[in-house]
Structures are given as structure tokens and as C-alpha cells.
Design a protein around this motif. Structure first.
Motif, PDB file in Angstrom:
ATOM      1  N   VAL A   1     -40.478 -32.062  12.602  1.00 25.79           N
ATOM      2  CA  VAL A   1     -39.636 -31.029  11.999  1.00 25.79           C
ATOM      3  C   VAL A   1     -38.176 -31.428  12.225  1.00 25.79           C
ATOM      4  O   VAL A   1     -37.886 -32.260  13.091  1.00 25.79           O
ATOM      5  N   PRO A   2     -37.244 -30.885  11.445  1.00 25.37           N
ATOM      6  CA  PRO A   2     -35.824 -31.241  11.618  1.00 25.37           C
ATOM      7  C   PRO A   2     -35.234 -30.616  12.874  1.00 25.37           C
ATOM      8  O   PRO A   2     -34.445 -29.675  12.825  1.00 25.37           O
ATOM      9  N   SER A   3     -35.632 -31.154  14.022  1.00 30.27           N
ATOM     10  CA  SER A   3     -35.126 -30.651  15.295  1.00 30.27           C
ATOM     11  C   SER A   3     -33.709 -31.154  15.528  1.00 30.27           C
ATOM     12  O   SER A   3     -33.271 -32.135  14.931  1.00 30.27           O
ATOM     13  N   VAL A   4     -33.023 -30.469  16.438  1.00 30.10           N
ATOM     14  CA  VAL A   4     -31.602 -30.725  16.676  1.00 30.10           C
ATOM     15  C   VAL A   4     -31.342 -30.806  18.170  1.00 30.10           C
ATOM     16  O   VAL A   4     -31.948 -30.083  18.961  1.00 30.10           O
ATOM     17  N   SER A   5     -30.432 -31.691  18.567  1.00 29.15           N
ATOM     18  CA  SER A   5     -29.956 -31.709  19.947  1.00 29.15           C
ATOM     19  C   SER A   5     -29.082 -30.466  20.145  1.00 29.15           C
ATOM     20  O   SER A   5     -27.967 -30.399  19.625  1.00 29.15           O
TER      21      SER A   5
ATOM     22  N   VAL B   1     -37.951 -35.860   0.083  1.00 31.12           N
ATOM     23  CA  VAL B   1     -38.370 -35.220   1.331  1.00 31.12           C
ATOM     24  C   VAL B   1     -38.225 -36.223   2.478  1.00 31.12           C
ATOM     25  O   VAL B   1     -38.850 -37.280   2.467  1.00 31.12           O
ATOM     26  N   LEU B   2     -37.399 -35.873   3.458  1.00 31.21           N
ATOM     27  CA  LEU B   2     -37.174 -36.748   4.611  1.00 31.21           C
ATOM     28  C   LEU B   2     -37.982 -36.312   5.832  1.00 31.21           C
ATOM     29  O   LEU B   2     -38.202 -37.114   6.747  1.00 31.21           O
ATOM     30  N   TYR B   3     -38.390 -35.054   5.859  1.00 38.50           N
ATOM     31  CA  TYR B   3     -39.259 -34.536   6.923  1.00 38.50           C
ATOM     32  C   TYR B   3     -40.532 -33.993   6.250  1.00 38.50           C
ATOM     33  O   TYR B   3     -40.614 -32.805   5.931  1.00 38.50           O
TER      34      TYR B   3
ATOM     35  N   GLY C   1     -37.446 -41.356   4.970  1.00 42.90           N
ATOM     36  CA  GLY C   1     -37.894 -40.219   5.758  1.00 42.90           C
ATOM     37  C   GLY C   1     -38.351 -40.614   7.145  1.00 42.90           C
ATOM     38  O   GLY C   1     -38.449 -41.803   7.487  1.00 42.90           O
ATOM     39  N   VAL C   2     -38.634 -39.612   7.964  1.00 44.73           N
ATOM     40  CA  VAL C   2     -38.910 -39.850   9.385  1.00 44.73           C
ATOM     41  C   VAL C   2     -40.234 -40.573   9.619  1.00 44.73           C
ATOM     42  O   VAL C   2     -40.464 -41.100  10.708  1.00 44.73           O
ATOM     43  N   THR C   3     -41.099 -40.624   8.612  1.00 44.29           N
ATOM     44  CA  THR C   3     -42.366 -41.347   8.756  1.00 44.29           C
ATOM     45  C   THR C   3     -42.326 -42.704   8.067  1.00 44.29           C
ATOM     46  O   THR C   3     -43.330 -43.416   8.063  1.00 44.29           O
ATOM     47  N   GLY C   4     -41.178 -43.053   7.495  1.00 47.43           N
ATOM     48  CA  GLY C   4     -41.111 -44.259   6.681  1.00 47.43           C
ATOM     49  C   GLY C   4     -40.320 -45.403   7.270  1.00 47.43           C
ATOM     50  O   GLY C   4     -39.875 -46.293   6.547  1.00 47.43           O
ATOM     51  N   GLY C   5     -40.111 -45.402   8.600  1.00 46.23           N
ATOM     52  CA  GLY C   5     -39.352 -46.484   9.223  1.00 46.23           C
ATOM     53  C   GLY C   5     -37.877 -46.161   9.300  1.00 46.23           C
ATOM     54  O   GLY C   5     -37.368 -45.294   8.569  1.00 46.23           O
TER      55      GLY C   5
ATOM     56  N   PHE D   1     -38.641 -30.829   4.383  1.00 43.86           N
ATOM     57  CA  PHE D   1     -37.182 -30.760   4.482  1.00 43.86           C
ATOM     58  C   PHE D   1     -36.579 -31.954   3.738  1.00 43.86           C
ATOM     59  O   PHE D   1     -36.876 -33.114   4.051  1.00 43.86           O
ATOM     60  N   THR D   2     -35.734 -31.663   2.754  1.00 37.78           N
ATOM     61  CA  THR D   2     -35.242 -32.699   1.844  1.00 37.78           C
ATOM     62  C   THR D   2     -33.888 -33.273   2.266  1.00 37.78           C
ATOM     63  O   THR D   2     -33.213 -32.735   3.140  1.00 37.78           O
ATOM     64  N   LYS D   3     -33.508 -34.340   1.583  1.00 43.41           N
ATOM     65  CA  LYS D   3     -32.187 -34.910   1.856  1.00 43.41           C
ATOM     66  C   LYS D   3     -31.081 -33.926   1.498  1.00 43.41           C
ATOM     67  O   LYS D   3     -30.051 -33.848   2.176  1.00 43.41           O
ATOM     68  N   GLY D   4     -31.292 -33.160   0.448  1.00 45.49           N
ATOM     69  CA  GLY D   4     -30.311 -32.136   0.108  1.00 45.49           C
ATOM     70  C   GLY D   4     -30.126 -31.133   1.226  1.00 45.49           C
ATOM     71  O   GLY D   4     -29.003 -30.695   1.508  1.00 45.49           O
ATOM     72  N   GLU D   5     -31.221 -30.784   1.887  1.00 46.36           N
ATOM     73  CA  GLU D   5     -31.140 -29.853   3.013  1.00 46.36           C
ATOM     74  C   GLU D   5     -30.480 -30.506   4.228  1.00 46.36           C
ATOM     75  O   GLU D   5     -29.794 -29.824   5.001  1.00 46.36           O
ATOM     76  N   VAL D   6     -30.687 -31.808   4.417  1.00 47.23           N
ATOM     77  CA  VAL D   6     -29.993 -32.536   5.483  1.00 47.23           C
ATOM     78  C   VAL D   6     -28.486 -32.489   5.245  1.00 47.23           C
ATOM     79  O   VAL D   6     -27.696 -32.193   6.163  1.00 47.23           O
ATOM     80  N   ILE D   7     -28.068 -32.763   4.011  1.00 49.54           N
ATOM     81  CA  ILE D   7     -26.641 -32.732   3.682  1.00 49.54           C
ATOM     82  C   ILE D   7     -26.087 -31.323   3.865  1.00 49.54           C
ATOM     83  O   ILE D   7     -24.980 -31.138   4.401  1.00 49.54           O
ATOM     84  N   ASP D   8     -26.858 -30.325   3.448  1.00 50.97           N
ATOM     85  CA  ASP D   8     -26.422 -28.935   3.611  1.00 50.97           C
ATOM     86  C   ASP D   8     -26.265 -28.593   5.092  1.00 50.97           C
ATOM     87  O   ASP D   8     -25.265 -27.953   5.481  1.00 50.97           O
ATOM     88  N   TYR D   9     -27.227 -29.017   5.922  1.00 49.83           N
ATOM     89  CA  TYR D   9     -27.118 -28.727   7.354  1.00 49.83           C
ATOM     90  C   TYR D   9     -25.864 -29.366   7.941  1.00 49.83           C
ATOM     91  O   TYR D   9     -25.083 -28.683   8.636  1.00 49.83           O
TER      92      TYR D   9
END
Length: 304
Positions: free
Chosen positions: A249-253, A23-25, A63-67, A30-38
């Protein structure tokens, strides 16, 4: 399972993906697999905005809370098929004379970067070996100013630039601010582009002193929108359209329509909220790439 590695082939390139369930988020699950899928699904509209540009990544392996850490140089064990470009590194914090940048021209490279938890992708306003072909104006609100005020400034900037024949295209930063992206001819130096952007920012500040500030001093920003003209410096980068951001959350530009900006400026609807990866995929399916005109070139900026 955590630690499991999956061998895949992407457009003829062999890749090994790992920790897909990590889980990255955390807040969104939201997982790394979902990041790759996005990144795989958004690639058709993202890659044209990355092509031929030296890529700076911000990686979040825990993840986003881990540095996190910025990465410009190609990492160790970069596959031989990944395009790299050796470029000067003036002002490098590590004293390097050159940096071997990654250039993400294709889907395998994008998937490889996503597997490294390179959540944020940042590019300069120029392509390798060329002058800037884009001018970017960053709109940064100082609390209590927020996205509503950014939208108001974006409209003022749009109308002023139009007087010089310069088209502008809005997007959210994926955080609290916005950017306007303007295609230009690519015949002027970054210093010339920065000087023009600064002149327009100062002009708008003079006309709207309660809303706009063009100076970088943070003590001048509360309640106003800082027009950051310095994004056009050759050494600076801007988050790429469709890049993820390291938020709760996995926000996007996210590219916006001017109708959405006008609605946001009027406070009629939260049309400039941070859009998530899922929402952006739906928007692209419906609207296509709102920033496609950036790829077609633009005018030369007028001299003073």
C-alpha cells in the motif's frame, strides 16, 4: 488513457505529465496520478525537509512490484530549471568522482520527480556544503521483535539523549522500523556525530542486552532492536519524512507524537502501523508538521 500526456504549469514551470492512470501500487490500485497528487498536497511540509539536501531517489517506473533502481545523478533531459549540485562521490559503485545531484527546493521539481515515478526520496543528514545539522538513529527490529519493541527502544533513547540536552523526534520508516531525528548545531563532522550515536547505542545495549543490539551482524538481531548509529555516515541517506515507501500500500514515513510512541510501547493500540498517504494528509491537516523543530537547529553533541 495510458500513454496520454498532459501539459501543466506548476508555479510558472511547464511540465508534461504522462501515464497518470498507470497503477503503481497494484494491491491498493494507487495510480501515478495519485502519487503526483499526494506529493503536491504534502509539499508544504515535505519541501522544508528536502531543501538544500542532495536527493537520492528510488524509482519504480513499472510500479512497486515491477522492479526499481536507485538514482543519485540527475537523469538525462533534466529541465534546466531543476537545481543540481555537483558533489564528490567517494566510494561510488560506478567509479564516478562526482555526482550531479538533484536538489528538490520547490514544488515543480517535486512534481517532476513524481512524474518519473520517484516514489522514495532519501536525504543525507547534511545540507550542501555544510556539516550535519541532524543526527538520525534508525531502529530496526529483528523478528519476532516488531514496532512495539521499536517504540520501547525509542523511549529509552529519547530519555538518554535528553540527559545530554538533545531533543529527539520520532517517525515511522514507512516499513517495519522507526527513526529518531535529532536537530544538532551543524558544527561537527559526520564522524563525530556517528561516534556519539554509536557510544549511546552501546551504552543502551549494555543496559538492556535482551532488547537492544548495537552491532551490525544480522545473526545478533533476532528478537532485538538494532540501533543503527551508522546512518550518520556522510555517504548514507535516510528516507525523508513524508516520503512514500514501496510497500503493498502507499505507506509513508510518518512523524509521530511521543504519546503515540508510548501507546505503541505499551501495546495499547496500533499507533505505529504504517500510515498511508491518505491518512498522512489527514494527520498533517490536523497536527501540522510534527518535525518542524528539526528546522530550527539544536545543540552541539557532547564529546566523550
Amino acid at each position: 488513457m495510458p500513454g496520454e500526456r498532459l501539459k501543466v504549469e506548476v508555479e510558472g514551470r511547464a511540465l508534461e505529465l504522462s501515464n497518470l492512470d498507470k497503477v503503481l501500487y497494484p494491491e491498493a490500485g494507487f495510480t501515478k496520478g495519485e502519487v503526483i497528487d499526494y506529493y503536491t498536497r504534502i509539499a508544504p511540509v515535505l519541501l522544508p525537509h528536502l531543501t538544500d539536501r542532495a536527493l537520492t531517489r528510488i524509482r519504480f517506473p513499472n510500479g512497486v512490484t515491477g522492479g526499481s533502481f536507485f538514482e543519485k545523478n540527475a537523469p538525462a533531459a533534466t529541465p534546466g530549471w531543476v537545481r543540481t549540485e555537483t558533489l564528490p562521490a567517494p566510494g561510488s559503485s560506478k567509479g564516478r568522482e562526482t555526482i550531479d545531484y538533484v536538489v528538490a527546493d520547490d514544488l515543480p521539481t517535486l512534481v517532476w520527480l513524481a512524474n518519473l515515478a520517484a516514489l522514495e526520496l532519501h536525504t543525507p543528514q547534511w545540507k550542501v556544503g555544510e556539516h550535519p545539522d541532524m543526527m538520525v538513529v534508525d531502529l530496526d527490529p529483528g523478528a519476532p521483535a516488531a514496532l512495539k519493541q521499536c517504540c520501547q527502544v525509542a523511549l529509552l533513547m529519547r530519555d538518554r539523549l535528553a540527559l545530554d540536552g538533545v531533543e529527539s523526534y520520532p517517525k515511522t520508516s514507512g516499513k517495519k522500523g522507526m527513526q529518531l531525528c535529532c536537530p544538532i548545531r551543524g558544527t561537527q563532522s559526520s564522524d563525530d556525530v556517528s561516534a556519539y550515536a554509536k557510544r549511546i547505542a552501546q551504552e543502551l545495549e549494555k543496559a538492556h542486552p535482551r532488547l537492544i543490539v548495537s552491532k551490525m551482524a544480522k545473526n545478533l538481531r533476532p528478537g532485538k532492536v538494532f540501533i543503527d548509529w551508522s546512518q550518520n555516515n556522510a555517504a548514507k541517506t535516510t528516507v525523508a519524512p513524508y516520503s512514500l515507501r514501496a510497500q503493498s500500500v502507499p505507506s509513508v514515513s510518518t512523524p509521530l507524537t511521543w504519546d503515540e510512541v508510548e501507546a505503541g510501547a505499551a501495546g495499547k493500540r496500533p499507533s505505529t502501523k504504517p500510515y498511508t498517504a491518505t491518512e498522512v494528509l489527514k494527520r498533517v491537516a490536523k497536527q501540522g508538521d510534527l518535525l518542524a523543530p528539526l528546522l530550527d537547529g539544536g545543540p552541539e553533541l557532547p564529546a566523550r
